[in-house]
Design a protein around this motif. Structure first.
Motif, short mmCIF file in Angstrom:
data_model
loop_
_atom_site.label_atom_id
_atom_site.label_comp_id
_atom_site.label_asym_id
_atom_site.label_seq_id
_atom_site.Cartn_x
_atom_site.Cartn_y
_atom_site.Cartn_z
N MET A 135 -0.11 -11.34 1.94
CA MET A 135 -0.93 -12.29 2.61
C MET A 135 -1.89 -11.55 3.63
SD MET A 135 1.66 -13.83 5.47
CE MET A 135 3.19 -13.81 4.42
N THR A 136 -3.13 -12.28 3.50
CA THR A 136 -4.11 -11.64 4.22
C THR A 136 -4.85 -12.50 5.23
OG1 THR A 136 -4.62 -9.79 2.76
CG2 THR A 136 -6.34 -10.46 4.18
N TYR A 137 -5.13 -11.82 6.43
CA TYR A 137 -5.82 -12.60 7.45
C TYR A 137 -6.80 -11.93 7.86
CZ TYR A 137 -1.03 -14.47 8.63
OH TYR A 137 0.44 -14.79 8.46
N LEU A 138 -8.03 -12.66 8.21
CA LEU A 138 -9.25 -12.01 8.69
C LEU A 138 -9.06 -12.22 10.31
CD1 LEU A 138 -12.05 -13.53 6.52
CD2 LEU A 138 -11.13 -11.21 6.47
N VAL A 139 -9.23 -11.09 11.11
CA VAL A 139 -8.71 -11.06 12.43
C VAL A 139 -10.08 -10.06 12.97
CG1 VAL A 139 -6.51 -11.22 12.14
CG2 VAL A 139 -7.40 -8.96 12.26
N GLY A 140 -10.35 -10.37 14.42
CA GLY A 140 -11.35 -9.65 15.06
C GLY A 140 -11.84 -10.31 16.14
N LYS A 141 -13.20 -9.95 16.71
CA LYS A 141 -13.51 -10.66 17.93
C LYS A 141 -15.02 -10.80 17.74
CE LYS A 141 -12.39 -8.24 21.71
NZ LYS A 141 -11.89 -9.32 22.53
N LEU A 142 -15.58 -11.76 18.31
CA LEU A 142 -17.04 -12.28 18.16
C LEU A 142 -17.43 -12.35 19.66
CD1 LEU A 142 -16.58 -15.75 16.10
CD2 LEU A 142 -17.17 -13.38 15.23
N PRO A 175 -9.94 -7.52 7.11
CA PRO A 175 -8.89 -8.32 6.42
C PRO A 175 -7.77 -7.50 6.81
CG PRO A 175 -10.26 -6.92 4.97
CD PRO A 175 -10.74 -6.98 6.32
N MET A 176 -6.62 -8.13 7.56
CA MET A 176 -5.15 -7.47 7.90
C MET A 176 -4.00 -8.02 7.37
SD MET A 176 -6.23 -4.74 10.11
CE MET A 176 -4.73 -4.62 11.04
N ARG A 177 -3.22 -7.38 6.71
CA ARG A 177 -1.97 -7.95 5.88
C ARG A 177 -1.09 -8.73 6.68
NH1 ARG A 177 -2.66 -2.86 3.33
NH2 ARG A 177 -3.52 -2.94 1.25
N GLY A 178 -0.77 -8.24 8.03
CA GLY A 178 0.13 -8.76 8.86
C GLY A 178 -0.41 -9.88 9.83
N GLY A 179 -1.66 -10.02 9.92
CA GLY A 179 -2.06 -10.93 11.13
C GLY A 179 -2.44 -10.42 12.38
N VAL A 180 -1.99 -9.08 12.57
CA VAL A 180 -2.07 -8.55 14.00
C VAL A 180 -3.55 -8.20 14.04
CG1 VAL A 180 -1.73 -6.38 15.21
CG2 VAL A 180 0.25 -7.49 14.18
N ASN A 181 -4.07 -8.35 15.36
CA ASN A 181 -5.40 -8.20 15.82
C ASN A 181 -5.39 -7.04 16.58
OD1 ASN A 181 -8.11 -8.27 16.51
ND2 ASN A 181 -8.33 -10.37 17.05
N PRO A 182 -5.78 -5.79 16.02
CA PRO A 182 -5.89 -4.61 16.70
C PRO A 182 -7.36 -4.35 17.63
CG PRO A 182 -6.23 -4.10 14.53
CD PRO A 182 -6.18 -5.73 14.78
N GLU A 210 -7.56 2.61 16.76
CA GLU A 210 -7.10 1.46 16.30
C GLU A 210 -7.17 1.43 14.58
OE1 GLU A 210 -5.01 -0.35 17.92
OE2 GLU A 210 -5.74 -0.67 19.84
N LEU A 211 -8.29 1.91 14.07
CA LEU A 211 -8.12 1.82 12.59
C LEU A 211 -7.32 2.72 12.35
CD1 LEU A 211 -12.19 1.58 12.17
CD2 LEU A 211 -10.39 -0.31 11.51
N ARG A 212 -7.15 3.86 12.82
CA ARG A 212 -6.31 4.84 12.30
C ARG A 212 -4.92 4.66 12.48
NH1 ARG A 212 -8.21 8.80 14.76
NH2 ARG A 212 -7.04 8.80 16.77
N ALA A 213 -4.62 4.00 13.38
CA ALA A 213 -3.23 3.40 13.73
C ALA A 213 -2.70 2.26 12.75
CB ALA A 213 -2.83 2.86 15.23
N TRP A 214 -3.65 1.47 12.36
CA TRP A 214 -3.40 0.17 11.67
C TRP A 214 -3.74 0.42 10.23
CZ3 TRP A 214 -0.32 -3.71 13.27
CH2 TRP A 214 0.05 -3.51 14.37
N SER A 215 -4.13 1.74 9.55
CA SER A 215 -4.72 1.71 8.31
C SER A 215 -3.81 1.29 7.32
CB SER A 215 -5.06 3.37 8.18
OG SER A 215 -3.73 4.07 8.47
N ASP A 216 -2.42 1.27 7.45
CA ASP A 216 -1.64 0.92 6.26
C ASP A 216 -1.65 -0.73 6.25
OD1 ASP A 216 -0.59 0.67 8.85
OD2 ASP A 216 1.57 0.27 8.24
N GLU A 217 -2.31 -1.53 7.21
CA GLU A 217 -2.45 -2.91 7.26
C GLU A 217 -3.77 -3.43 6.70
OE1 GLU A 217 0.13 -5.53 8.21
OE2 GLU A 217 1.38 -3.72 7.67
N LEU A 218 -4.65 -2.52 6.88
CA LEU A 218 -6.15 -2.91 6.31
C LEU A 218 -6.10 -3.24 4.89
CD1 LEU A 218 -8.36 -0.55 8.36
CD2 LEU A 218 -8.39 -3.00 8.76
N ASP A 219 -6.54 -4.46 4.51
CA ASP A 219 -6.84 -4.68 3.20
C ASP A 219 -8.19 -4.77 2.63
OD1 ASP A 219 -5.57 -5.51 0.74
OD2 ASP A 219 -5.50 -7.54 1.26
N GLY A 220 -8.86 -3.86 3.11
CA GLY A 220 -10.45 -3.83 3.05
C GLY A 220 -11.17 -3.21 4.04
#
Length: 348
Positions: A1-8, A247-254, A276-286
């Motif tokens: 499952m993939t979530y789009l997460v981030g900041k506006l 796109p993050m597989r686990g839905g965490v917003n880093p 943050e990108l390095r720490a969560w690289s295994d969860e990135l889906d794109g």
């Protein structure tokens, strides 16, 4: 499952896009205090109203029912996410009293598009302005004075789009209110929905083509959001000036800490983003989208491009105008290039 997460991030210049309760004949801009500092903000409810109003005019909206009076009033939408994209995306609660020999009409849906409060990154104290009304008054008559607040600030809020839930509605589940009543679920099936499971609960799903379309509508709307209060006096752009979305597989917003303050000004912290990108690289889906309108935050856009040059070259980060990135992503989603993002564990 993939979530789009981030900041506006919204750039407000001499604006009053969301107002609180008036006081002493002064229209107050919404603001919060942290210690001695003042932070203007736009509530999540207001931003979600802007999004709803910014959707394409030909997109049907869910009708609202209002009942009761005084302190016992209630208002609710149709609660039909199979028919209306706003019920699907923003959620609802319909609590209709069960009548004798009639099934309960109670159903609810948690939001698919979660948005935080848009708070000024750096403290800003609103300015108090006043105007007068004297048109048509006689000579020597005092004008009517009205006052209000406005401010300039960069407002940032977190966002999450739960892609596997777009167009999928629970019909049963332990501890949950169903998203569709039995009668509504059957109507949805007649209209083309199919039975499935969503995170262990029985559900019905719209055809994948419609789910793609709705996700694309949301992304395009985020790119072109408009609205806000006091537009007659403080009209301004309300579309994202800066966007971080991945796109993050686990839905965490880093990405909640990529903005900071230096010398009372908002700064984009590329070192935080990189770590943050390095720490969560295994969860990135794109690739991560870094949408940045030219001119926003001065020369920081070009410095960020230089600082992140290796990630941009490697395709980990895409840097472009927010509208360009969001519209391009919408096209790819609508074309079926990211169908895997809609899959849910246990979904059949």
């Amino acid at each position: 499952m993939t979530y789009l997460v981030g900041k506006l991030v919204l750039g407000v210049v001499a604006g009053a896009p969301n107002n609180g309760l008036g006081e002493d004949n002064v229209a107050r801009a919404k603001q919060m205090r942290v210690g001695r500092d003042t932070y203007p903000y736009v509530s999540a409810q207001a931003f979600r109203r802007w999004l709803r109003d910014s959707m394409p005019a030909d997109e049907p909206r869910s009708e609202v029912t209002r009942s009761g009076s005084g302190a016992k009033q209630q208002a609710y939408t149709a609660g039909r996410p199979d028919k209306f994209i706003d019920d699907d995306v923003f959620g609802y609660m319909v609590a209709v009293k069960k009548e004798k020999d009639q099934p309960s009409g109670t159903c609810q849906r948690d939001t698919v598009l979660a948005t935080g409060t848009f708070v000024a990154v750096a403290p800003r104290r609103p300015t108090q302005d006043f105007g007068t009304m004297s048109r048509g008054f006689g000579v020597g008559e005092n004008p009517v004075i009205h006052e209000h607040e406005f401010y300039s600030a960069e407002l940032a809020g977190d966002v999450l789009l739960d892609l596997p839930r777009i167009g999928v509605f629970e019909t049963a589940g332990s501890g949950l209110k169903v998203a569709l009543t039995a009668a509504a679920a059957q109507q949805a099936r007649t209209g083309g929905a199919s039975d499935t499971t969503l995170r262990g609960n029985a559900a019905v799903a719209l055809p994948l083509a419609e789910r793609r379309r709705r996700a694309a509508v949301i992304l395009r709307t985020l790119a072109e959001v408009r609205g806000g209060a006091k537009q007659s006096l403080h009209y301004g752009d309300r579309s994202p000036a800066l966007l971080v979305l991945a796109p993050m597989r686990g839905g965490v917003n880093p990405f909640t800490r990529v903005l900071g303050v230096r010398d009372a000004h908002t700064v984009f912290r590329t070192e935080v983003l990189r770590e943050e990108l390095r720490a969560w690289s295994d969860e990135l889906d794109g690739p991560m989208l870094l949408g940045w309108a030219p001119g926003f935050l001065g020369e920081q856009r070009e410095r960020a491009r230089d600082d992140l040059a290796d990630l941009i070259k490697g395709g980990t980060v895409l840097l472009e105008h927010p509208r360009t990135l969001l519209r391009n992503l919408a096209e790819r989603v609508a074309a079926g290039e990211h169908d895997a993002w809609f899959a849910d564990q246990g979904q059949g």
